[in-house]
Design an enzyme around this catalytic site. Structure first.
Site, PDB file in Angstrom:
ATOM      1  N   GLU A   1      46.208  38.589  34.519  1.00  0.00           N
ATOM      2  CA  GLU A   1      46.717  39.517  35.531  1.00  0.00           C
ATOM      3  C   GLU A   1      48.197  39.813  35.266  1.00  0.00           C
ATOM      4  O   GLU A   1      49.061  39.138  35.794  1.00  0.00           O
ATOM      5  CB  GLU A   1      46.513  38.939  36.931  1.00  0.00           C
ATOM      6  CG  GLU A   1      45.052  38.627  37.258  1.00  0.00           C
ATOM      7  CD  GLU A   1      44.872  38.081  38.664  1.00  0.00           C
ATOM      8  OE1 GLU A   1      45.712  38.349  39.555  1.00  0.00           O
ATOM      9  OE2 GLU A   1      43.882  37.375  38.875  1.00  0.00           O
TER      10      GLU A   1
ATOM     11  N   TYR B   1      40.155  43.940  46.217  1.00  0.00           N
ATOM     12  CA  TYR B   1      40.734  43.365  47.431  1.00  0.00           C
ATOM     13  C   TYR B   1      42.238  43.231  47.197  1.00  0.00           C
ATOM     14  O   TYR B   1      42.734  43.565  46.113  1.00  0.00           O
ATOM     15  CB  TYR B   1      40.098  42.023  47.790  1.00  0.00           C
ATOM     16  CG  TYR B   1      39.812  41.104  46.621  1.00  0.00           C
ATOM     17  CD1 TYR B   1      40.831  40.469  45.923  1.00  0.00           C
ATOM     18  CD2 TYR B   1      38.504  40.870  46.212  1.00  0.00           C
ATOM     19  CE1 TYR B   1      40.568  39.630  44.854  1.00  0.00           C
ATOM     20  CE2 TYR B   1      38.223  40.022  45.143  1.00  0.00           C
ATOM     21  CZ  TYR B   1      39.261  39.405  44.479  1.00  0.00           C
ATOM     22  OH  TYR B   1      38.991  38.579  43.414  1.00  0.00           O
ATOM     23  N   ASP B   2      42.959  42.787  48.212  1.00  0.00           N
ATOM     24  CA  ASP B   2      44.425  42.740  48.160  1.00  0.00           C
ATOM     25  C   ASP B   2      45.025  44.122  47.953  1.00  0.00           C
ATOM     26  O   ASP B   2      46.100  44.274  47.356  1.00  0.00           O
ATOM     27  CB  ASP B   2      44.923  41.786  47.065  1.00  0.00           C
ATOM     28  CG  ASP B   2      44.592  40.331  47.363  1.00  0.00           C
ATOM     29  OD1 ASP B   2      44.362  40.009  48.551  1.00  0.00           O
ATOM     30  OD2 ASP B   2      44.542  39.525  46.425  1.00  0.00           O
TER      31      ASP B   2
ATOM     32  N   MET C   1      38.488  43.201  41.026  1.00  0.00           N
ATOM     33  CA  MET C   1      39.236  42.592  42.136  1.00  0.00           C
ATOM     34  C   MET C   1      39.542  43.663  43.172  1.00  0.00           C
ATOM     35  O   MET C   1      40.691  44.095  43.341  1.00  0.00           O
ATOM     36  CB  MET C   1      40.494  41.920  41.597  1.00  0.00           C
ATOM     37  CG  MET C   1      40.175  40.706  40.723  1.00  0.00           C
ATOM     38  SD  MET C   1      41.635  39.822  40.115  1.00  0.00           S
ATOM     39  CE  MET C   1      42.106  40.906  38.755  1.00  0.00           C
TER      40      MET C   1
ATOM     41  N   GLY D   1      43.058  31.600  33.615  1.00  0.00           N
ATOM     42  CA  GLY D   1      44.178  32.406  34.083  1.00  0.00           C
ATOM     43  C   GLY D   1      44.365  32.386  35.574  1.00  0.00           C
ATOM     44  O   GLY D   1      44.559  31.352  36.190  1.00  0.00           O
ATOM     45  N   GLY D   2      44.316  33.590  36.193  1.00  0.00           N
ATOM     46  CA  GLY D   2      44.605  33.743  37.608  1.00  0.00           C
ATOM     47  C   GLY D   2      45.986  34.331  37.824  1.00  0.00           C
ATOM     48  O   GLY D   2      46.806  34.445  36.904  1.00  0.00           O
ATOM     49  N   TRP D   3      46.266  34.706  39.064  1.00  0.00           N
ATOM     50  CA  TRP D   3      47.548  35.319  39.399  1.00  0.00           C
ATOM     51  C   TRP D   3      48.697  34.369  39.046  1.00  0.00           C
ATOM     52  O   TRP D   3      48.694  33.204  39.424  1.00  0.00           O
ATOM     53  CB  TRP D   3      47.601  35.666  40.883  1.00  0.00           C
ATOM     54  CG  TRP D   3      48.903  36.260  41.309  1.00  0.00           C
ATOM     55  CD1 TRP D   3      49.892  35.641  42.012  1.00  0.00           C
ATOM     56  CD2 TRP D   3      49.369  37.594  41.059  1.00  0.00           C
ATOM     57  NE1 TRP D   3      50.945  36.495  42.225  1.00  0.00           N
ATOM     58  CE2 TRP D   3      50.652  37.705  41.646  1.00  0.00           C
ATOM     59  CE3 TRP D   3      48.827  38.694  40.393  1.00  0.00           C
ATOM     60  CZ2 TRP D   3      51.401  38.879  41.583  1.00  0.00           C
ATOM     61  CZ3 TRP D   3      49.579  39.865  40.339  1.00  0.00           C
ATOM     62  CH2 TRP D   3      50.836  39.955  40.931  1.00  0.00           C
TER      63      TRP D   3
ATOM     64  N   TRP E   1      35.846  35.993  45.932  1.00  0.00           N
ATOM     65  CA  TRP E   1      36.873  34.964  45.893  1.00  0.00           C
ATOM     66  C   TRP E   1      37.066  34.489  47.318  1.00  0.00           C
ATOM     67  O   TRP E   1      37.383  35.294  48.190  1.00  0.00           O
ATOM     68  CB  TRP E   1      38.194  35.518  45.347  1.00  0.00           C
ATOM     69  CG  TRP E   1      39.259  34.462  45.382  1.00  0.00           C
ATOM     70  CD1 TRP E   1      40.094  34.148  46.428  1.00  0.00           C
ATOM     71  CD2 TRP E   1      39.558  33.533  44.327  1.00  0.00           C
ATOM     72  NE1 TRP E   1      40.895  33.097  46.089  1.00  0.00           N
ATOM     73  CE2 TRP E   1      40.594  32.699  44.817  1.00  0.00           C
ATOM     74  CE3 TRP E   1      39.062  33.325  43.048  1.00  0.00           C
ATOM     75  CZ2 TRP E   1      41.142  31.678  44.045  1.00  0.00           C
ATOM     76  CZ3 TRP E   1      39.613  32.312  42.290  1.00  0.00           C
ATOM     77  CH2 TRP E   1      40.645  31.498  42.789  1.00  0.00           C
TER      78      TRP E   1
END
Length: 380
Positions: free
Chosen positions: A140, A213-214, A211, A99-101, A354
């Site tokens: 996500e 962060y961000d 996650m 997956g991933g963003w 990451w």
């Protein structure tokens, strides 16, 4: 003591009501784990495998046919190179992350038994073909369409069913090979976790990579700490922090030992920032995107107009350039040491970062390792 006949009945009842799937052990490791994502690329970076416990290959993807596959011809070669690192560290685990963003087709792949079976069978085929140690699902986010992917309210139950299918397949494979295969997910807190039925999925998972962060970036109206450990004393109104994320998951019933605190080996840039508070929590007019820690070091930003600042309440660092009105929020060595101390103090399972290629000659990875081996700090 129980009468023997009653005790026998209770034992039989326990066997009849035992769950079909064995829940992975939840006790915290003697030394918290270090999990690092390694992105696909032309060349495998020069990784010292003795510094990591788990490497997550990023990423495989889900196709319109619900099947898990590599996005290009580089993927299999990268994964095989990562698996080869086990020759230098036999305890190293290599996991395929899916997956991933912005990676779509999850909602459709989880929607029906047939689609979930296609997902599971194809993921397991890759696992066997490349001799990896598990699967990491980075959807996500279920029920949330922020990344421009399809989403449905049914994602919440369907994701649970998908994870159950994967856990059953991993256990069946483990009986053949006499190995335990990992099943993990990447997740964020708050509304991003709305599609996670945490009481039902936590028993299926070995751990959750948070996650954390961000927290601030192009989608927020002001600058801020991208990976704050705690809320900043300067923060007004709503906001996010790693501590709040951990509390969200533990209050939902996830054991602390099944949580890995996320770290960013990169920074978030902001341009045309108002100058108050050295650019912290200020309006900005342009989004500068991302910058790797490697570039921060190689370009010697602190020698070329940027000043380093530290927020003691948030346990977070940032850079401010008063001449160009640019602000960079990032995890520096001091921030990483604070996060490692938090992990140890609260009995979390480990840390996740990451991404490996963003580091500068394993400088940040070394900071993490040294902090994990340092004497325990005291305090709240």
């Amino acid at each position: 003591m129980f009468p023997k006949r009653l005790l026998l009945c209770l034992l039989l009842l326990g066997c009849m009501t035992a769950p079909a799937l064995a829940e992975p052990a939840v006790q915290a490791a003697a030394r918290p784990r270090v999990v690092g994502y390694v992105a696909n690329g032309e060349q495998l970076p020069d990784i010292d495998p003795r510094k990591l416990d788990v490497i997550n290959f990023a990423f495989t993807v889900v196709g319109p046919d619900h099947r898990v596959r590599f996005p290009d011809a580089l993927g299999p070669r990268t994964v095989d190179g990562l698996v080869a690192l086990r020759k230098r560290n036999p305890d190293l685990k290599v996991v395929l992350s899916i997956g991933g963003w912005g990676a779509g087709h999850f909602s459709e792949a989880a929607a029906t038994p047939a689609a979930r079976q296609a997902f599971t069978d194809s993921a397991m085929a890759l696992l066997r073909r490349h001799d990896v140690d598990g699967l990491d699902v980075d959807w996500e986010y279920p029920t949330v369409g922020d990344a421009g992917i399809s989403a449905s309210p049914a994602d919440r139950d369907n994701f649970t069913a998908l994870l159950k299918s994967l856990r059953q397949a991993l256990e069946a494979q483990g009986k053949v090979t006499q190995r335990h295969y990992l099943l993990t997910i990447a997740a964020a807190e708050g509304r991003f976790a709305a599609g996670l039925d945490l009481p039902r999925i936590a028993p299926l998972l070995d751990w959750i990579n948070l996650m954390t962060y961000d927290f601030y970036g192009s989608a927020t109206p002001t600058t801020g700490h991208s990976g704050a450990l705690y809320p900043s004393a300067q923060r007004r109104g709503e906001g996010r922090s790693a501590d709040e994320a951990v509390r969200y998951f533990t209050q939902a019933g996830v054991p602390a030992a099944k949580l890995h605190l996320g770290m960013a080996f990169y920074g978030r840039r902001f341009g045309d920032v108002q100058a108050d508070q050295h650019g912290l929590l200020q309006r900005y007019a342009s989004d500068g995107g991302f910058i790797s820690y490697r570039r921060i070091v190689d370009e010697r930003l602190t020698e070329h107009g940027f000043e380093r600042h530290w927020d003691d309440s948030a346990q977070a660092a940032w850079l401010w350039n008063p001449s160009t009105a640019q602000m960079i929020s990032y995890d520096d060595p001091q921030a990483l040491r604070a996060k490692v101390a938090y992990v140890r103090r609260h009995g979390l399972g480990g840390v996740m970062f990451w991404e490996y290629r963003e580091d500068h000659d394993e400088d940040l990875l070394d900071v993490v390792g040294e902090a994990l081996d340092a004497p325990m700090e005291t305090g709240s």
